[in-house]
Design a protein around this motif. Structure first.
Motif, PDB file in Angstrom:
ATOM      1  N   ASN A 150      93.133 -27.855-103.380  1.00  0.00           N
ATOM      2  CA  ASN A 150      94.077 -27.746-104.494  1.00  0.00           C
ATOM      3  C   ASN A 150      94.654 -29.103-104.876  1.00  0.00           C
ATOM      4  O   ASN A 150      94.852 -29.391-106.061  1.00  0.00           O
ATOM      5  N   PRO A 165      99.363 -22.798-105.700  1.00  0.00           N
ATOM      6  CA  PRO A 165      98.313 -23.453-106.483  1.00  0.00           C
ATOM      7  C   PRO A 165      96.995 -22.700-106.318  1.00  0.00           C
ATOM      8  O   PRO A 165      96.689 -22.208-105.223  1.00  0.00           O
ATOM      9  N   TYR A 169      93.667 -23.624-107.942  1.00  0.00           N
ATOM     10  CA  TYR A 169      92.358 -24.196-108.269  1.00  0.00           C
ATOM     11  C   TYR A 169      91.345 -23.734-107.213  1.00  0.00           C
ATOM     12  O   TYR A 169      90.186 -23.472-107.522  1.00  0.00           O
TER      13      TYR A 169
END
Length: 732
Positions: A578, A656, A658
């Motif tokens: 991330n 987060p 991602y």
């Protein structure tokens, strides 16, 4: 207490135990949920305020404080005092008393009232409230009820302070003391003195080790029967974190022996006493004597009892011509049911409780659509649900009918965490269908089946070969293996799915066969990219996510690409990925803050990690941060076009995203997934983990793998058994 000069402690004094006393100048941040506070404090000999971080249930400017801790140098905030114990005292100076009362710390006193009280009594105002609260009637505008309210508020503050002092004197840090007070309130002192092991059961973050240390400080003998039984109960319950509802006797004794640090003979004697008391249930599972904590034993017993009772009832529909209904469905849906699909439909339509299972591309959704078409035209009341919000929305999209999370279907009471729908107030439904049933744990399944009315049918739909639930239990697998209910197991990959290498390779992985790589230069939907080391894998992952997928497939890496990794830790773990992907994909964020060790920036992709029924956002939902309002202490995230506000103290509801763990991706789908597999992931390398990751993708899979790690995952050598007893209960 000594007041060390911070400049004298830098850097040689950093990390050295110290004490600090003074007054609180400003409360920079305070989270009332866990007591975490960031303060500016005034100490003797220092012209400028000092930064202090610690825990306190309530805190206000003007209070005096005593702290014990260490000086640390924070990369972002410089030198600060990190308090392990933080005790506050009411102020004594007139100006500080005014600030303290004006802060709202005492119920019923606001800034205007505080000014009048201090004007009347000066520095003695707090002593008056404590010793002679009816003298408050001398203050203009204060009546009898207001004076009594102020007195009660002050008494509550005083009781809380006394509790914190009591706990601190016994070596309990302020952070733990705040948790204990939050859980038990005014009963906290009694519970700590009489039953300290309740802290392990009921207070998050304390654990058995923390509760045990407190019990020992109160003089409990290490071989006391109460301590031994508490250790055994905790060891059984702690196994739930790994998905077990119980443990084999040998494993339990070994675990309890390590936890308690006593002889095995004492553990075995205490185990027998715990079973006799009914706190632990002894059962033979596949020839192995196992022990189950009462909570999960009762949950599995409820599931078995209700599934048997439901199965014995009559169908809520009758008289349908199945062949005619199937043909009519084919015309409406524009599909042709295979012989195996027609057989599956007949099985489910003729059973009070049934299961539909199978891998991707085998037609589970088609069977569900056909069933709903068959039974839904005669006024049958249908309830559709799934464990997560994303899975429920996908179920709605696929069926064209409303689907809810199981928690919402059961009408969760957010204040108590209890369900309004239960055996005494069952669901108003003739057919209940649960999708992604492999994700349902023992506790939730027990609540669900208790609320299904006797006359209703129940259909569980899911892929039994995926990862089991994050919570304890193996519900779908145990139900199928028990043979207690009819199971439609779909295995035929249908023609429209045969061209997808995602689906073909998913089935290969599930059968223990290596996935087929796409030859260089050929375009497909499944690629295997070898890595030589985690560092090499990270470099390739950044290149693939940031440049190759957008360039070759036209997919937006911020919206369409999801990195799925086995673990949180390591170079290729979710935490580090991330950080790396945020730098790659969102390097010029307009604003950024840090909370709880995580960074949040405008434009960042985030995931909701808990169900929030008030705001209609659920565990696993993905959003994007659109604003950070520092004046309002607020982060705004967009979820599917809706802007939701998160106070910074509540940011632990967002992570987060991602990169996320494969476990977190259960029940979700993404246009493209990128999966790193490394030897660093060895503890997690299992066939069902890889299979689950691959089946999350709709259009593209890129597997970045060390060959050895891929071989271990496909072989299934890393798959670990979950110890449960539901199958035995259903068979019996």
């Amino acid at each position: 207490m000594a007041n060390p000069d911070p400049t004298a402690l830098q850097p040689a004094g950093a990390g050295v135990a110290a004490s600090l006393s003074g007054t609180i100048d400003r409360v920079t941040f305070h989270n009332p949920e866990n007591g975490f506070a960031v303060l500016k404090v005034k100490v003797a000999g220092r012209r400028e305020p000092v930064s202090l971080v610690g825990h306190a249930p309530q805190i206000a400017p003007g209070e005096s404080f005593d702290a014990v801790g260490v000086w640390v140098t924070d990369r972002a905030h410089g030198l600060q005092f990190k308090a392990e114990r933080l005790a506050t005292r009411p102020p004594t100076a007139k100006e500080a008393v005014a600030r303290y009362l004006a802060s709202g710390m005492v119920q019923g006193v606001g800034p205007a009232m505080a000014e009048r009280i201090v004007k009347a009594f000066g520095a003695e105002a707090l002593n008056v409230i404590d010793a002679a609260p009816m003298r408050l009637l001398e203050v203009p505008g204060v009546g009898k009820s207001a004076a009594q309210k102020i007195a009660r508020g002050w008494a509550e503050q005083k009781a809380l302070r006394e509790l914190l002092v009591f706990l601190a004197e016994r070596g309990i840090g302020t952070a733990d003391a705040v948790r204990i007070h939050r859980q038990f309130g005014e009963e906290a002192r009694t519970i700590v003195e009489t039953d300290p092991f309740r802290l392990a059961r009921d207070v998050p973050g304390i654990g058995f080790t923390g509760a045990d240390a407190i019990a020992v400080r109160f003089g409990l003998d290490r071989e006391a029967p109460a301590r031994l039984r508490a250790g055994i109960a905790y060891a059984v319950e702690d196994a739930a974190a790994d998905g077990h509802t119980g443990l084999p006797g040998g494993d339990l004794v070994e675990k309890a022996e390590r936890l308690l640090v006593v002889d095995e003979a004492l553990v075995r004697t205490a185990l027998a006493e715990t079973v006799a008391a009914g706190d632990v249930v002894e059962t033979v599972v596949d020839g192995t004597t196992c022990y189950f904590g009462r909570r999960l034993a009762d949950a599995e017993a409820m599931v078995a009892e209700r599934l048997k009772a439901l199965s014995a009832g009559s169908l809520p529909w009758s008289g349908a011509d199945l062949d005619q209904a199937a043909t009519a469905f084919e015309r409406r849906a524009g599909v042709v049911l295979s012989a195996s699909q027609r057989a599956a439909l007949a099985l489910v339509a003729g059973a009070k409780v049934s299961v539909v299972t199978g891998g991707p591309g085998v037609g589970k959704t088609t069977i569900l659509d056909a069933l709903l078409s068959l039974v839904g035209r005669g006024g049958t009341r249908i309830a559709l649900a799934a464990p997560t919000g994303r899975a429920a929305r996908r179920m709605s999209d696929q069926t064209g009918r409303e689907a809810k999370t199981i928690h919402r279907l059961l009408e969760i009471d957010a204040g108590t965490d209890n369900f309004r729908r239960n055996a005494g107030n069952p669901l108003e439904a003739d057919l209940v269908v649960i999708d992604e049933a492999s994700m349902v744990d023992a506790g939730l399944m027990a609540a669900l089946v208790a609320a299904v009315p006797d006359e209703a049918a129940l259909v569980l739909v899911g892929d039994v070969d995926q990862l089991p639930s994050v919570g304890p239990g193996r519900i779908l697998g145990d139900v199928i293996e028990s043979g207690a209910v009819p199971v439609a197991r779909l295995t035929e990959i249908h023609r429209q799915a045969e061209s997808s290498r995602i689906i073909v390779n998913a089935h290969r992985i599930n059968h223990g066969e290596a996935p087929i790589a796409t030859p260089a230069g050929e375009e497909a939907d499944f690629y295997i990219v070898p890595m030589s080391s985690p560092e090499d894998g990270l470099a390739k992952l950044r290149e693939i996510v940031g440049r190759r997928i957008p360039g070759r497939f036209g997919l937006d890496p911020m919206r369409d690409v999801q990195v799925l990794t086995p673990m949180q830790k390591g170079i290729l773990g979710a935490r580090n990925l991330n950080v790396e992907l945020a730098q790659l994909l969102n390097p010029n964020a307009a604003d950024r803050i840090e909370r709880g060790g995580a960074a949040y920036a405008v434009g960042d992709r985030v995931m909701q990690v808990e169900n929030d029924y008030d705001r209609d956002v659920f565990n696993g939902d993905l959003g994007r941060i659109v604003r950070i309002d520092r004046q309002q202490d607020d982060v705004v995230a967009n979820f599917d076009g809706r802007e939701l506000h998160y106070p910074t103290r509540a940011l632990d509801a967002l992570l987060p995203a991602y990169a996320i763990t494969i476990h977190k991706a259960q029940g979700s789908e993404y246009p493209a997934v990128v999966i790193p597999l490394s030897g660093q992931h060895y503890p997690m390398l299992a066939r069902n983990l890889l299979y689950t990751a691959v089946t999350r993708a709709r259009r593209l899979v890129v597997l970045i793998a060390e060959p050895r790690a891929l071989d271990v995952a496909v072989s299934g050598r890393g798959t670990r058994r979950r110890w449960t007893r539901l199958r035995q209960l259903l068979e019996g």
